[in-house]
Design a protein around this motif. Structure first.
Motif, PDB file in Angstrom:
ATOM      1  N   ILE A 180       3.190   1.252  -9.267  1.00 30.95           N
ATOM      2  CA  ILE A 180       2.698  -0.086  -9.309  1.00 30.95           C
ATOM      3  C   ILE A 180       3.754  -1.151 -10.161  1.00 30.95           C
ATOM      4  CG2 ILE A 180       1.084  -0.937 -10.532  1.00 30.95           C
ATOM      5  CD1 ILE A 180      -0.510   1.838  -9.793  1.00 30.95           C
ATOM      6  N   CYS A 181       4.215  -0.450 -11.039  1.00 35.51           N
ATOM      7  CA  CYS A 181       4.424  -1.368 -12.332  1.00 35.51           C
ATOM      8  C   CYS A 181       6.442  -2.154 -11.046  1.00 35.51           C
ATOM      9  CB  CYS A 181       5.345  -0.566 -12.886  1.00 35.51           C
ATOM     10  SG  CYS A 181       3.857  -0.194 -13.950  1.00 35.51           S
ATOM     11  N   ARG A 182       6.688  -0.961 -10.747  1.00 33.56           N
ATOM     12  CA  ARG A 182       8.005  -1.517  -9.458  1.00 33.56           C
ATOM     13  C   ARG A 182       7.642  -2.269  -8.339  1.00 33.56           C
ATOM     14  NH1 ARG A 182      11.339   3.727  -8.000  1.00 33.56           N
ATOM     15  NH2 ARG A 182       9.198   4.155  -7.803  1.00 33.56           N
ATOM     16  N   VAL A 183       6.345  -1.973  -8.096  1.00 34.06           N
ATOM     17  CA  VAL A 183       6.298  -3.538  -6.850  1.00 34.06           C
ATOM     18  C   VAL A 183       5.194  -4.200  -7.572  1.00 34.06           C
ATOM     19  CG1 VAL A 183       4.068  -3.375  -5.417  1.00 34.06           C
ATOM     20  CG2 VAL A 183       5.635  -1.392  -5.413  1.00 34.06           C
ATOM     21  N   GLU A 186       1.135  -1.489  -0.296  1.00 35.54           N
ATOM     22  CA  GLU A 186      -0.042   0.118  -0.409  1.00 35.54           C
ATOM     23  C   GLU A 186       0.606   0.871   0.351  1.00 35.54           C
ATOM     24  OE1 GLU A 186      -2.370  -0.345   3.500  1.00 35.54           O
ATOM     25  OE2 GLU A 186      -3.913  -2.223   3.128  1.00 35.54           O
ATOM     26  N   PHE A 187       0.439   2.020  -0.923  1.00 44.15           N
ATOM     27  CA  PHE A 187       0.898   3.934  -0.448  1.00 44.15           C
ATOM     28  C   PHE A 187       0.568   5.053  -0.337  1.00 44.15           C
ATOM     29  CE2 PHE A 187       1.540   2.436  -4.684  1.00 44.15           C
ATOM     30  CZ  PHE A 187       1.303   3.352  -5.774  1.00 44.15           C
ATOM     31  N   THR A 188       0.843   5.904  -0.900  1.00 39.68           N
ATOM     32  CA  THR A 188      -0.214   7.142  -0.503  1.00 39.68           C
ATOM     33  C   THR A 188       0.720   7.896  -1.823  1.00 39.68           C
ATOM     34  OG1 THR A 188      -1.590   6.484   1.465  1.00 39.68           O
ATOM     35  CG2 THR A 188      -1.759   8.913  -0.083  1.00 39.68           C
ATOM     36  N   LEU A 189       0.000   8.987  -2.084  1.00 36.45           N
ATOM     37  CA  LEU A 189       0.792  10.255  -3.483  1.00 36.45           C
ATOM     38  C   LEU A 189      -0.735  11.143  -3.058  1.00 36.45           C
ATOM     39  CD1 LEU A 189       1.498   7.593  -6.483  1.00 36.45           C
ATOM     40  CD2 LEU A 189       3.023   9.134  -4.128  1.00 36.45           C
ATOM     41  N   ASN A 190       0.351  12.296  -3.340  1.00 31.37           N
ATOM     42  CA  ASN A 190      -0.862  13.710  -3.216  1.00 31.37           C
ATOM     43  C   ASN A 190      -0.651  13.949  -4.241  1.00 31.37           C
ATOM     44  OD1 ASN A 190      -0.325  13.878  -0.733  1.00 31.37           O
ATOM     45  ND2 ASN A 190       2.068  15.288  -0.707  1.00 31.37           N
ATOM     46  N   GLU A 241       7.322  -4.248   3.678  1.00 28.44           N
ATOM     47  CA  GLU A 241       9.491  -3.882   4.572  1.00 28.44           C
ATOM     48  C   GLU A 241      10.009  -3.827   3.772  1.00 28.44           C
ATOM     49  OE1 GLU A 241       9.076  -6.767   7.406  1.00 28.44           O
ATOM     50  OE2 GLU A 241       7.387  -5.537   6.408  1.00 28.44           O
ATOM     51  N   LYS A 242      10.434  -4.514   2.791  1.00 28.53           N
ATOM     52  CA  LYS A 242      10.701  -4.997   1.874  1.00 28.53           C
ATOM     53  C   LYS A 242      10.460  -4.326   0.248  1.00 28.53           C
ATOM     54  CE  LYS A 242      14.204  -7.482   2.661  1.00 28.53           C
ATOM     55  NZ  LYS A 242      16.180  -6.552   2.309  1.00 28.53           N
ATOM     56  N   ILE A 243       9.309  -4.101   0.200  1.00 27.48           N
ATOM     57  CA  ILE A 243       9.189  -3.623  -0.928  1.00 27.48           C
ATOM     58  C   ILE A 243       9.277  -1.986  -0.936  1.00 27.48           C
ATOM     59  CG2 ILE A 243       6.974  -3.160  -2.350  1.00 27.48           C
ATOM     60  CD1 ILE A 243       5.922  -6.371  -1.545  1.00 27.48           C
ATOM     61  N   LYS A 244       8.896  -1.394   0.187  1.00 26.80           N
ATOM     62  CA  LYS A 244       9.525  -0.796   0.787  1.00 26.80           C
ATOM     63  C   LYS A 244      10.782   0.403   0.791  1.00 26.80           C
ATOM     64  CE  LYS A 244       8.475   3.553   4.128  1.00 26.80           C
ATOM     65  NZ  LYS A 244       7.759   3.486   5.446  1.00 26.80           N
ATOM     66  N   PHE A 299      12.583  -1.556  -1.275  1.00 27.87           N
ATOM     67  CA  PHE A 299      13.012  -1.061  -2.990  1.00 27.87           C
ATOM     68  C   PHE A 299      12.485   0.420  -3.974  1.00 27.87           C
ATOM     69  CE2 PHE A 299      11.340  -2.361  -6.743  1.00 27.87           C
ATOM     70  CZ  PHE A 299      12.689  -2.538  -7.071  1.00 27.87           C
ATOM     71  N   ILE A 300      11.420   0.340  -3.594  1.00 23.24           N
ATOM     72  CA  ILE A 300      11.065   2.209  -3.871  1.00 23.24           C
ATOM     73  C   ILE A 300      11.518   2.791  -3.300  1.00 23.24           C
ATOM     74  CG2 ILE A 300       8.687   3.359  -4.321  1.00 23.24           C
ATOM     75  CD1 ILE A 300       9.213   0.584  -5.678  1.00 23.24           C
ATOM     76  N   GLU A 301      12.106   2.788  -2.245  1.00 23.38           N
ATOM     77  CA  GLU A 301      12.529   4.015  -0.921  1.00 23.38           C
ATOM     78  C   GLU A 301      14.469   4.503  -1.847  1.00 23.38           C
ATOM     79  OE1 GLU A 301      12.296   4.066   2.777  1.00 23.38           O
ATOM     80  OE2 GLU A 301      10.280   4.431   2.214  1.00 23.38           O
TER      81      GLU A 301
END
Length: 242
Positions: A215-218, A6-10, A231-234, A236-238
């Motif tokens: 979305i595609c990276r996740v 799950e993630f949130t964007l402005n 947490e590992k996906i987070k 990776f994204i960060e």
């Protein structure tokens, strides 16, 4: 249903904002004005059901068949060619790669037969197979790392890339202000939604690009590391998807 991530964007949106002010008569009045504000938008990447996973496998098979009919070589064909000609990989690496591809295929077929069973022995075996599949995929990734520029043009790779986009479209949801989930990629069918994904991604900036890119990276990270925790996906994204 459990979510992969799950993630949130402005998102910048225009809203009517109420402000208070004192009139010339000394009375307080409410004034409505249109302003651009940051509105948080939540996204979820759902974990696929068994039925959705079956649909994905069928989609992959269809795309692979299309590629073969168009004359695009498969990975197995390319590996055999290299093994016969002694190119790209050593003879031992070629043999190992062929054995690993076959073993992965056999494991996936076995897993499909017993996955979801209530029999304790078979349930345990299905868990063991899943671990073997993940491990084998990682080994194959390591073995193929030097050949990615060649393999990315095979029928298998093209079908896999299309399947990743299929998952991205079918697993992702955007949560509206009313709390209801809705599709982020617009369209009546997969092809229309795929076109919308390309359009959002190709803007290369802004809310739509950031959402589609994340979305595609996740989905890509999850596809190759299905036991990965949020947490590992987070992480990776960060780290920029590296």
């Amino acid at each position: 249903m459990e979510n992969i991530y799950e993630f949130t964007l402005n998102k910048k949106v225009k809203k009517q904002v109420e402000t208070k002010r004192t009139s010339k008569d000394g009375e307080e009045e409410t004034v409505l004005s249109n302003r651009t504000v940051n509105s948080p938008v939540k996204f979820i990447i759902k974990k696929p059901t068994r039925r959705l996973a079956d649909e994905a496998e069928l989609f992959y098979s269809i795309e692979l068949s299309k590629g073969i009919k168009m004359g695009i070589v498969t990975k197995a064909m390319l590996i055999k060619k290299y093994a016969d000609n002694g190119g790209a990989l050593t003879e031992e690496e070629s043999r190992q790669l062929l054995k690993s591809v076959k073993k992965l295929h056999d494991l996936e077929n076995e897993y499909k037969l017993i996955e979801g069973t209530k029999n304790k022995a078979e349930k345990k075996r299905s868990e063991e197979i899943l671990v073997e599949i993940v491990t084998l995929k990682r080994e194959l990734q390591d073995l193929e790392s030097s050949l990615q520029s060649v393999y990315q043009h095979t029928a298998d790779a093209k079908a896999e890339q299309k399947t990743l986009l299929w998952y991205a479209i079918n697993l992702s949801k955007m949560i509206g202000e009313d709390g209801e989930s809705q599709d982020f990629f617009e369209g009546l069918d997969f092809e229309e939604k795929l076109e919308d994904l390309y359009n959002k991604y190709e803007t290369e900036e802004g809310f739509d690009f950031e959402a589609a890119s994340t979305i595609c990276r996740v989905v890509g990270y999850w596809f190759y590391n299905q036991e990965a925790k949020p947490e590992k996906i987070k992480e990776f994204i960060e780290n920029g998807g590296q």
